[in-house]
Structure formats: C-alpha cells, structure tokens
Design an enzyme around this catalytic site. Structure first.
Site, mmCIF file in Angstrom:
data_model
loop_
_atom_site.group_PDB
_atom_site.id
_atom_site.type_symbol
_atom_site.label_atom_id
_atom_site.label_comp_id
_atom_site.label_asym_id
_atom_site.label_seq_id
_atom_site.Cartn_x
_atom_site.Cartn_y
_atom_site.Cartn_z
ATOM 1 N N ASN A 10 0.815 -1.117 0.063
ATOM 2 C CA ASN A 10 -0.058 -0.116 -0.050
ATOM 3 C C ASN A 10 0.844 1.265 -0.110
ATOM 4 O OD1 ASN A 10 -1.894 2.057 0.508
ATOM 5 N ND2 ASN A 10 -2.597 1.472 2.610
ATOM 6 N N LYS A 12 0.105 4.261 -0.331
ATOM 7 C CA LYS A 12 -0.598 5.360 0.320
ATOM 8 C C LYS A 12 -0.185 6.541 -0.748
ATOM 9 C CE LYS A 12 -0.246 3.328 4.669
ATOM 10 N NZ LYS A 12 -0.164 3.495 6.281
ATOM 11 N N HIS A 96 -9.582 1.356 4.550
ATOM 12 C CA HIS A 96 -8.234 1.483 5.546
ATOM 13 C C HIS A 96 -8.604 2.454 6.537
ATOM 14 C CE1 HIS A 96 -4.055 2.571 6.312
ATOM 15 N NE2 HIS A 96 -3.939 1.519 5.784
ATOM 16 N N GLU A 168 -5.510 -4.450 10.534
ATOM 17 C CA GLU A 168 -4.397 -3.441 10.710
ATOM 18 C C GLU A 168 -4.846 -2.807 12.082
ATOM 19 O OE1 GLU A 168 -2.193 -2.421 6.698
ATOM 20 O OE2 GLU A 168 -3.962 -0.928 7.257
HETATM 21 P P1 13P Z 1 2.924 0.732 7.503
HETATM 22 O O1 13P Z 1 3.535 -0.544 7.167
HETATM 23 O O2 13P Z 1 3.769 1.946 7.101
HETATM 24 O O3 13P Z 1 3.066 0.701 9.051
HETATM 25 O O4 13P Z 1 1.732 0.851 7.107
HETATM 26 C C1 13P Z 1 0.865 -0.392 7.292
HETATM 27 C C2 13P Z 1 -0.407 0.123 6.375
HETATM 28 O O5 13P Z 1 -0.956 0.976 6.642
HETATM 29 C C3 13P Z 1 -0.720 -0.855 5.097
HETATM 30 O O6 13P Z 1 -2.141 -0.473 4.795
#
Ligand code: 13P
Length: 250
Positions: A10, A12, A96, A168
């Site tokens: 991901n 982002k 998410h 998560e």
């Molecule tokens: P990190 O791996 O940066 O902690 O993020 C996790 C996440 O939100 C994946 O969707």
C-alpha cells in the site's frame, strides 16, 4: 487446501507515476517466478495505469487503494469500480484506517463498497483494526466484532469467497510498533471466528486474513509463520523495491 498468502504493497499517497514505474523496474527482477505468494501493488489512482503496464506478464497484480461504491454518477473527484476494471486493476483496498480516520468512512460505507467490488469481480482487501485507546481499555475484541459484522452485513456465503480481510491495528501503522505474532494471531482468530458464525465454516476456513502495521523485512517471517496470518499489507517498507522484495520472500 492451504490458503495462498497475499502480500500487498500500500503505497498510500507516495510516488509519482515515474517513481512508480522505476519501482516496478527494480522490483520485478527480485520476484521472478515467485509463485508461493500472491503479490499485489497498490499505487495511487494516478499511477495505476503505468504500474499495470509495467507488470504485464510478471504475475504481479495491481490494486487501487479505494473506490466509490457506485458504478458511475455525479461524484466529483471519485473513481468507480468500472474504471478500475477497465484499466486492468484486479484488487482494491477498502476501509483503510486512514480512510476511516481522515475521510469519515464508516462500516456502512465500506459495506456498500465491498458489495460493489464483489459484484464487479474485484478482489476486496477490507481493513479492520482497533485504535490504541480501544486496545488499552480492553475493547479490541468488541471493535473487531463490530467492524467485521458491519463490513460484511448482507453478504452471503455464495459471494464471499474473494474477500480478503486485513487486520491493521491502528497503533501499529507507521509507528514501528509491530503487533507481536501472538497479538496478531489472536485478533485474526476473533475475526475468523466471527466470519464462521456469519458465513459458515467453509468461507472462514478459506478466508485470507492479512496483517498490516509496521511489517518490515526483519519481522515478516515471524509473522508469516503463524498459521492464522495469511499475508501482509505493507505501507512504509513497501516503498523500496529491495525492502518489499525481502518481505515477499520472507
Ligand atoms: P506501515 O507498514 O507503514 O505501518 O503501514 C501499514 C498500512 O497502513 C498498510 O495499509
């Protein structure tokens, strides 16, 4: 049949299309003929087409990080599942915690998106997870049950097979604080147990539950060796091809 692990990146709101393309160029040689796990890259909308073209023939799949629940309509700034399918995206992350926290997504909205994703044949990766205050006050299980019921409301066993759930814990996202394999496993058991009640043993048994939250090359194999953990949703450590390559090869 054992569940095939799914490792998803991901990204982002990181990487321009050129940076995304550069990533793929450097990443693919690291995972040539890697068949043990399903590997999915989830760039921003604007890089989807570039990444889809760049992974052609590699076995690596591409997903979006979000979508609207309607097939089309007057929703300025939104992207529909039909558009994602038309360009060759196969997966979509839904609900998410950053969408819940900053963009007001609720279990009800995520449920609508999940139904549309299933109708359209996209593989949904649906996120659940508690915030720190909920864990510290002993409410983790209650939160996971509420979210699992909420996002799956009205979905029948016959259509549920493609669903992937990502656990998560919000306190582990981007903080460097990974849930221990045991903490993650316990949460996954809660989710799988609820899915069994809602959709039956067959669906629960085949359901892939990913862990996400500070997954790194150093902790990936310990997490993945848990029978309850069927893959990873990786944020920060997926931005670098070497680092994500190591996670895929845990
Ligand atoms: P990190 O791996 O940066 O902690 O993020 C996790 C996440 O939100 C994946 O969707």
């Amino acid at each position: 049949m054992p569940r095939k692990p799914l490792i998803a990146a991901n990204w982002k709101m990181y990487k321009t299309p050129a940076q995304a393309q550069e990533f793929v160029k450097n990443f693919l040689p690291l995972v040539t003929n890697h068949e043990r796990d399903e590997v999915v890259l989830c760039p921003s909308f604007i890089s989807l087409s570039v990444v889809i073209a760049a992974v052609t023939g590699s076995g690596v799949a591409v997903g979006a990080q979000n979508m609207h629940f309607a097939e089309e309509g007057a929703y300025t700034g939104e992207t529909s599942p039909l558009m994602l399918k038309a360009i060759g995206a196969t997966h979509v992350i839904l609900g998410h915690s950053e969408r819940r926290q900053y963009f007001g997504e609720t279990d009800e909205i995520i449920n609508k998106k999940l139904k549309t994703a299933l109708q359209q044949g996209l593989v949904p990766i649906v996120c659940v997870g508690e915030v720190l205050a909920e864990r510290e006050s002993g409410r983790t299980e209650e939160v996971l049950l509420r979210q699992t019921r909420g996002v799956l409301a009205g979905i029948g066993a016959a259509e549920a097979a493609p669903i992937v759930i990502a656990y998560e814990p919000v306190w582990a996202i981007g903080t460097g604080k990974t849930a221990t394999p045991q903490i993650a496993s316990e949460a996954h058991e809660v989710i799988r147990g609820e899915v069994k009640k809602l959709l039956g043993g067959g669906v629960a048994e085949n359901l892939r539950i990913l862990y996400g939250g500070s997954v790194k090359p150093e902790n990936a194999s310990a997490l993945m060796s848990e029978t309850e953990i069927d893959g990873a949703l990786v944020g920060g450590a997926s931005l670098d091809p070497q680092s994500f390559g190591k996670i895929v090869k845990y």
